[in-house]
Design an enzyme around this catalytic site. Structure first.
Site, PDB file in Angstrom:
ATOM      1  N   ASP A   1       0.800  -1.244   0.000  1.00  0.00           N
ATOM      2  CA  ASP A   1       0.000   0.000   0.000  1.00  0.00           C
ATOM      3  C   ASP A   1       0.834   1.297   0.000  1.00  0.00           C
ATOM      4  OD1 ASP A   1      -1.869  -1.979   0.246  1.00  0.00           O
ATOM      5  OD2 ASP A   1      -2.784  -1.241   2.091  1.00  0.00           O
TER       6      ASP A   1
ATOM      7  N   LYS B   1      -7.038  -4.917  -3.231  1.00  0.00           N
ATOM      8  CA  LYS B   1      -7.779  -5.495  -2.103  1.00  0.00           C
ATOM      9  C   LYS B   1      -8.732  -4.452  -1.540  1.00  0.00           C
ATOM     10  CE  LYS B   1      -4.159  -4.181   1.163  1.00  0.00           C
ATOM     11  NZ  LYS B   1      -4.916  -3.268   2.034  1.00  0.00           N
TER      12      LYS B   1
ATOM     13  N   CYS C   1      -1.877  -2.827   7.608  1.00  0.00           N
ATOM     14  CA  CYS C   1      -1.809  -3.699   6.434  1.00  0.00           C
ATOM     15  C   CYS C   1      -0.512  -4.483   6.326  1.00  0.00           C
ATOM     16  CB  CYS C   1      -2.100  -2.888   5.181  1.00  0.00           C
ATOM     17  SG  CYS C   1      -3.834  -2.359   5.151  1.00  0.00           S
TER      18      CYS C   1
END
Ligand code: VGL
Ligand code: ZN
Length: 207
Positions: A8, A108, A153
């Site tokens: 990310d 995602k 994450c």
């Protein structure tokens, strides 16, 4: 097969983004050194990729403010600011990240009814992204992870990697990662270490 998984590294998690991680942009030059090195056979990146109105957004819950706890599909859920909405600038990978060196992008967080911190499966562990199958089919033996945010994450992806990739050496690259909350980062690193993730820095990864 040695793989690098960048978590990310998106505008939304860098200063100026909608869910900025302090100094999030500072992972970019370190990530680029890792991408450009000869240490990895495959470089993968995850991308938080929410539809507008996602259930993890405080704005989807009347009366809730960002960073309060709420409920999503019957489970406790952190209420986030709107972030990384599909096809917006906020969701794009950081512009200085060497995207040409990335072989595979795993999106995602598309299901509005459940959050997905991990790049491998959603938070309630019912839907899989396919990333584990992909890595196992490629014959991965070592997976190095880094990126944003360490306490969300990155941590959940690393813990899932240990569980879902049996026999694979999993390593977290600390200086190529940043977190949202300092206490959360410390706890996340302890938890990763306890669960078998090696904690390294980029110097060791590049050595
Ligand atoms: C993340 C909160 C919400 C992350 C993503 O990338 O760590 N955190 N969505
Ligand atoms: Zn998100």
């Amino acid at each position: 097969m040695k793989a690098l998984l960048l978590i990310d590294i998106q505008n939304g998690f860098c200063p100026g983004g909608n869910l900025p991680v302090p100094d999030g942009n500072r992972v970019v030059p370190v990530a680029n050194r890792l991408i450009d090195s000869d240490k990895y056979d495959m470089v993968l990146a995850s991308q938080d990729w929410h539809p507008a109105g996602h259930g993890s957004f405080a704005s989807a819950h009347p009366g809730k403010k960002p960073f309060e706890m709420g409920i999503l599909s019957g489970k406790r859920q952190m209420m986030w600011p709107d972030h990384c909405v599909q096809n917006t600038e906020d969701a794009m990978l950081h512009p200085e990240l060497n995207a040409d060196g990335i072989d595979f992008i795993q999106q995602k967080g598309q299901n509005p009814a459940v959050d997905s911190y991990s790049a491998f499966r959603d938070n309630d562990h019912t839907a899989f992204t396919g990333l584990a199958t992909h890595l196992l089919a490629e014959g991965v033996t070592q997976l190095d992870l880094c990126g944003l945010a360490t306490d969300y994450c990155v941590k959940f992806s690393a813990l899932d990697a240990v569980e879902m990739l049996p026999g694979v050496k999993v390593r977290f690259i600390e200086d190529a990662s940043r977190g949202i909350d300092p206490a959360g980062v410390e706890a996340a690193i302890d938890e990763m270490r306890t669960r078998g993730v090696a904690i390294i820095d980029s110097k060791e990864a590049l050595a």
